[in-house]
Design a protein around this motif. Sequence first.
Motif, PDB file in Angstrom:
ATOM      1  N   ALA A 521      -8.065  13.410   4.469  1.00 32.51           N
ATOM      2  CA  ALA A 521      -7.284  12.747   3.421  1.00 32.51           C
ATOM      3  C   ALA A 521      -7.583  11.248   3.462  1.00 32.51           C
ATOM      4  CB  ALA A 521      -5.803  13.006   3.630  1.00 32.51           C
ATOM      5  N   VAL A 522      -7.714  10.644   2.291  1.00 31.64           N
ATOM      6  CA  VAL A 522      -8.069   9.232   2.199  1.00 31.64           C
ATOM      7  C   VAL A 522      -7.108   8.538   1.251  1.00 31.64           C
ATOM      8  CG1 VAL A 522      -9.926   7.592   1.747  1.00 31.64           C
ATOM      9  CG2 VAL A 522     -10.488   9.903   2.474  1.00 31.64           C
ATOM     10  N   THR A 523      -6.676   7.336   1.618  1.00 33.14           N
ATOM     11  CA  THR A 523      -5.870   6.491   0.736  1.00 33.14           C
ATOM     12  C   THR A 523      -6.478   5.092   0.727  1.00 33.14           C
ATOM     13  OG1 THR A 523      -4.361   5.618   2.416  1.00 33.14           O
ATOM     14  CG2 THR A 523      -3.829   7.782   1.480  1.00 33.14           C
ATOM     15  N   PHE A 524      -5.953   4.247  -0.130  1.00 34.36           N
ATOM     16  CA  PHE A 524      -6.484   2.893  -0.183  1.00 34.36           C
ATOM     17  C   PHE A 524      -6.141   2.083   1.061  1.00 34.36           C
ATOM     18  CE2 PHE A 524      -7.690   3.680  -4.486  1.00 34.36           C
ATOM     19  CZ  PHE A 524      -8.711   2.750  -4.733  1.00 34.36           C
ATOM     20  N   ASP A 525      -5.252   2.604   1.887  1.00 32.42           N
ATOM     21  CA  ASP A 525      -5.007   1.953   3.177  1.00 32.42           C
ATOM     22  C   ASP A 525      -6.215   2.076   4.091  1.00 32.42           C
ATOM     23  OD1 ASP A 525      -2.471   1.193   2.429  1.00 32.42           O
ATOM     24  OD2 ASP A 525      -1.501   2.974   3.272  1.00 32.42           O
ATOM     25  N   ASP A 526      -7.106   3.047   3.804  1.00 29.34           N
ATOM     26  CA  ASP A 526      -8.302   3.236   4.619  1.00 29.34           C
ATOM     27  C   ASP A 526      -9.445   2.318   4.216  1.00 29.34           C
ATOM     28  OD1 ASP A 526      -7.295   5.453   6.231  1.00 29.34           O
ATOM     29  OD2 ASP A 526      -7.398   6.623   4.370  1.00 29.34           O
ATOM     30  N   VAL A 527      -9.309   1.665   3.084  1.00 24.71           N
ATOM     31  CA  VAL A 527     -10.347   0.724   2.662  1.00 24.71           C
ATOM     32  C   VAL A 527     -10.317  -0.472   3.617  1.00 24.71           C
ATOM     33  CG1 VAL A 527     -11.127  -0.799   0.796  1.00 24.71           C
ATOM     34  CG2 VAL A 527     -10.149   1.456   0.276  1.00 24.71           C
ATOM     35  N   PRO A 528     -11.482  -0.938   4.074  1.00 21.93           N
ATOM     36  CA  PRO A 528     -11.499  -2.078   5.011  1.00 21.93           C
ATOM     37  C   PRO A 528     -10.701  -3.262   4.494  1.00 21.93           C
ATOM     38  CG  PRO A 528     -13.692  -1.137   4.806  1.00 21.93           C
ATOM     39  CD  PRO A 528     -12.832  -0.440   3.788  1.00 21.93           C
ATOM     40  N   LYS A 529      -9.934  -3.860   5.407  1.00 22.78           N
ATOM     41  CA  LYS A 529      -9.067  -4.967   5.027  1.00 22.78           C
ATOM     42  C   LYS A 529      -9.881  -6.237   4.792  1.00 22.78           C
ATOM     43  CE  LYS A 529      -5.324  -2.517   5.471  1.00 22.78           C
ATOM     44  NZ  LYS A 529      -6.017  -1.212   5.681  1.00 22.78           N
ATOM     45  N   LEU A 530      -9.425  -7.006   3.816  1.00 17.63           N
ATOM     46  CA  LEU A 530     -10.018  -8.304   3.558  1.00 17.63           C
ATOM     47  C   LEU A 530      -9.180  -9.361   4.281  1.00 17.63           C
ATOM     48  CD1 LEU A 530     -10.670  -7.530  -0.204  1.00 17.63           C
ATOM     49  CD2 LEU A 530     -12.404  -7.696   1.586  1.00 17.63           C
ATOM     50  N   GLY A 531      -9.260 -10.604   3.887  1.00 18.31           N
ATOM     51  CA  GLY A 531      -8.503 -11.648   4.588  1.00 18.31           C
ATOM     52  C   GLY A 531      -7.190 -11.965   3.908  1.00 18.31           C
ATOM     53  N   THR A 532      -6.735 -13.188   4.124  1.00 13.67           N
ATOM     54  CA  THR A 532      -5.503 -13.669   3.515  1.00 13.67           C
ATOM     55  C   THR A 532      -5.760 -14.015   2.054  1.00 13.67           C
ATOM     56  OG1 THR A 532      -4.819 -14.571   5.636  1.00 13.67           O
ATOM     57  CG2 THR A 532      -3.700 -15.429   3.658  1.00 13.67           C
ATOM     58  N   PRO A 533      -4.882 -13.601   1.152  1.00 18.97           N
ATOM     59  CA  PRO A 533      -5.099 -13.916  -0.266  1.00 18.97           C
ATOM     60  C   PRO A 533      -5.318 -15.407  -0.485  1.00 18.97           C
ATOM     61  CG  PRO A 533      -3.344 -12.325  -0.037  1.00 18.97           C
ATOM     62  CD  PRO A 533      -3.689 -12.768   1.353  1.00 18.97           C
ATOM     63  N   GLY A 534      -6.206 -15.716  -1.426  1.00 16.97           N
ATOM     64  CA  GLY A 534      -6.517 -17.101  -1.727  1.00 16.97           C
ATOM     65  C   GLY A 534      -5.519 -17.714  -2.694  1.00 16.97           C
ATOM     66  N   THR A 535      -5.844 -18.901  -3.140  1.00 17.73           N
ATOM     67  CA  THR A 535      -5.007 -19.610  -4.103  1.00 17.73           C
ATOM     68  C   THR A 535      -5.871 -20.084  -5.265  1.00 17.73           C
ATOM     69  OG1 THR A 535      -5.343 -21.701  -2.933  1.00 17.73           O
ATOM     70  CG2 THR A 535      -3.405 -20.378  -2.313  1.00 17.73           C
ATOM     71  N   VAL A 536      -5.189 -20.457  -6.350  1.00 19.20           N
ATOM     72  CA  VAL A 536      -5.884 -20.972  -7.525  1.00 19.20           C
ATOM     73  C   VAL A 536      -6.086 -22.464  -7.364  1.00 19.20           C
ATOM     74  CG1 VAL A 536      -5.721 -21.364 -10.008  1.00 19.20           C
ATOM     75  CG2 VAL A 536      -5.013 -19.166  -9.034  1.00 19.20           C
TER      76      VAL A 536
END
Length: 975
Positions: A521-536
């Motif tokens: 079973a696969v969910t989007f939690d299994d997608v490799p994590k990226l970093g901290t969200p950026g800003t505009v």
Amino acid sequence: MTFQYRRIVRFAVLPLIAGLGFSTATLFAKDAAKRGVVSAVPAVPAPRPTPWLYVNSDVPQEKAWLFGTLDNGLRYAIRRNAVPPGQVSIRVRIDAGSLMENDSELGFAHFLEHLSFRGSKDVPELEAKRIWQRLGATFGSDSNASTTPTETVYKLDLPQATAESVDESLRILAGMMDSPNISDQTVNSERAVVLAEQREQFGAAVKVGDALRAHFFSGQKLATRSPIGTTATLTGATATGLKAFHDRWYRPERAVVVVSGDLDPAVMEAMVRNRFSGWKGDGPAPADPDFGKPDMKAPAAAAVVEPSFPTMIQMAVLRPWEQVEDTISYNEGLMVDAVALRIINRRLETRARAGGSFLQAQVDQEDVSRSADTTTVSLVPIGDDWRAALRDVRAVIAEATTVPPGAADIEREVSEFDLALLGQVENAGAEPGSKQADDLVRAVDIRETVTTPQGALDIFRGAKRLFTPERIRDATKRLFAGAGPRILLITPKTVPNATQLASAALSETVTASTLGANARAVTFDDVPKLGTPGTVVSRSSLTQLPIETVKLSNGVNLILFPNQGEPGKVYVSVRFGNGYKALPAKRETLAWSGPMALVGTGIGDLGLEELDRLTNGRKINMGVSITEDAFVMSAETRAPDLADQLKLLAAKLDKPGWDPAPIVRARAQLLASYEIMGASPGNVLTRDLDALVRGGDPRWTTPDRKEIEALTPESFRALWAPLLATGPIEVQIFGDFKTEDAVNAALATFGAMKPRGPAPIEPGSERTGVPVHVAKPVTRTHSGPPEQAAAVIAWPTGGGLDTVVESRKLEVLAAIFNDRLFDQLRNAAGASYSPTVSSQWPTGMDNGGYMIVLGQLKPEGVDLFFKLSREIAADLAAKPVDADELARTLGPIKQYYARAGTANQFWLRQTAGSSRDPRRIAAMASLARDFLQITPEQIQETAKRYLAPGKDWSMVVLPQAAVPKAAPAKKTAAR
């Protein structure tokens, strides 16, 4: 369900690679002309008469269509549609194709299509083309025709239509149907064109296709009826014989006129009635011919040798075609069949991905030319062991016909199906009138009805109660019951006793295989994590359109264009790196492997199978391409799926996977299809020309067999890993979404990536090579029919954004050149069916553009091709074109851009790369002005500058037998 709708099951559905590409609004029904009189109805209140398309059908009617029948029997369907604005699409369908021909008339239906376009009692010879050009229509794309075994269809898409231009067009079309100019002179003139079209067909495919029809449809007319006809019957065709065919089949009661466009339907209906009411049939109406039924006693196996094809197997089970009542119940049954076939195809694709005995295999079901209801199986084995591949494919089918599928398997396909139909509902308001007209014509051809997208979705959702494991299994059994199975074995070299071996292999007992139901079973939690969200960091408006640029804190640039031009659709394009500029210009690389295998290698430890399950029931996909100055990942999604779509695209760049299986499969697929690249003049041009017109630049070179064999997972990763990891990122999001939702999704995905370094540019790769003038054409050879050849002449021009106005002049010059060459080489000389002239002007590099002229012809026609091409070039440089010719050329070009400007993909292309190079916005802004300012004198000046005799480069592709066997040509194949 419609032919188009049912064919979707032919392809394995891989959501990560491509979204479902089918569309449907049509459902089977009997032809009204065959059904007799509708039952009597009460006089009060008088109900609206049942439209002729819906007699005996209870499917939801598409009320936007206005249906009617003239006193002479001609039926029509008309509706208002303003997509694109101002366009009116007209179709005239004649219920006559190659299956209506006698043995002495093979090819006459298609020949008559050509003659009808030449002229009629109302329109002088070849004048219709010029009239429609003045009205903004391009011959071949906006005005065209097609002939199949069961119909001939005349097509016209009239941009910026007015009541006057539509009426004039209907007048021309009515004359073409009623009284085409069939004379000894026109027949002899057009005969060369028809023979050229026959000659330019891909010979290997014709050979295999003829063998397949002859075997599968043995004893039926379809076995010997190709719409193109035979050389003997075309050569022997006379005006008397062709007129007899016309008078027999071109009758108003066999005609349907379909109009969909941006005018009042009542006005268009009055025009149709006025222009077509005077058409009368000549003599008694003929009876429909008997197309025959599948021969239950026909041989089970056949074989054909085609050196340019890989080893392949085609199988079929056939049932008699029967006209049915197009009811909701009937369509629910078809939907059960469709789900059953999707399950089989999913299993076959899973086996192929895992490195089984076959590269690809697929099952399809369709009604073929009202001759048979067929279930077909096609497969390409790995290497020459076709028996093992056949055994494995039959084992998958055996499982499907004996073991009910699991509920999870069914739900997977049902959710994908539902999503595709829902997408059509969301985008119904943006469906072009041309597609609606084509869909209705298709419905008439195979005795269908049409319904609304919502109607199709409602029928499907109502049928979900039927999608039980037992019903799916029983449907699969029915799909593989009938005459057969029949097998056609296609091999590149002779196999002793091939027919007997194929028959024996078909008779072998196979054991039903199982794939197992314990997939992770696969969910989007299994997608490799990226970093901290950026800003505009900043936001600004790009143009007068509501296009916004947003710069993120890590250097990523967004270009956003929220609009509802295509409801429910969101296009995403991710540009990174420097594309061909990042590749060496002096040596070959494995860059060609990226578009084939990069998506399949996965993300992190998620392979293609896991990603497939992850995106099930959602519109999330991915494609890879290379441009002059960027690598591109692209996708088409929906607003509810946009955040996860961006997550996968960002993770692909930040945490790519390196599953070796897709790379091995890509290598095997290329090797299997390698010989076909040299099997016709057209294939050789596709293989070699891109590099040759760039002076042999290896970045555009097609790999040879040795280079393909050298592709390994290790070498693939060594090239692509650093390319994925470097260079600024530009993300374009265009379509039906909310701006702030897109910005927030981008901040959490692309904005969360680490800042990336500058993209590398290989020294010397900012420019590409150019072809050098040659006194004698460069020669290549092909392995196809000896009567086929091709010729090319090209002039280098330029490239870049600073002089982009030159590209607009060259585009007009090429269109004028193309029109003249078409008239002289095709219509006058009959030497080539499809000569083309085009201009290429790259904007990602400052050079590398060219104007190119191509023609496929007989070997003895090569000299004429070069003579006419150079004469036209010289004439264009010698004097200005006249005002009418320029207007006839500019009209279709302006209309093309006007129509293209209503679509998101047009603006995607125009703004691509603008965050890195603002000159693209200026080039986009000047587009309309540049075309409006072009004068005859500028066209002459442009021809003088570029089409000089001492600058041209030329090439011929000749049959192998026509070229002495000297040293082999140096490999400069191209992508």
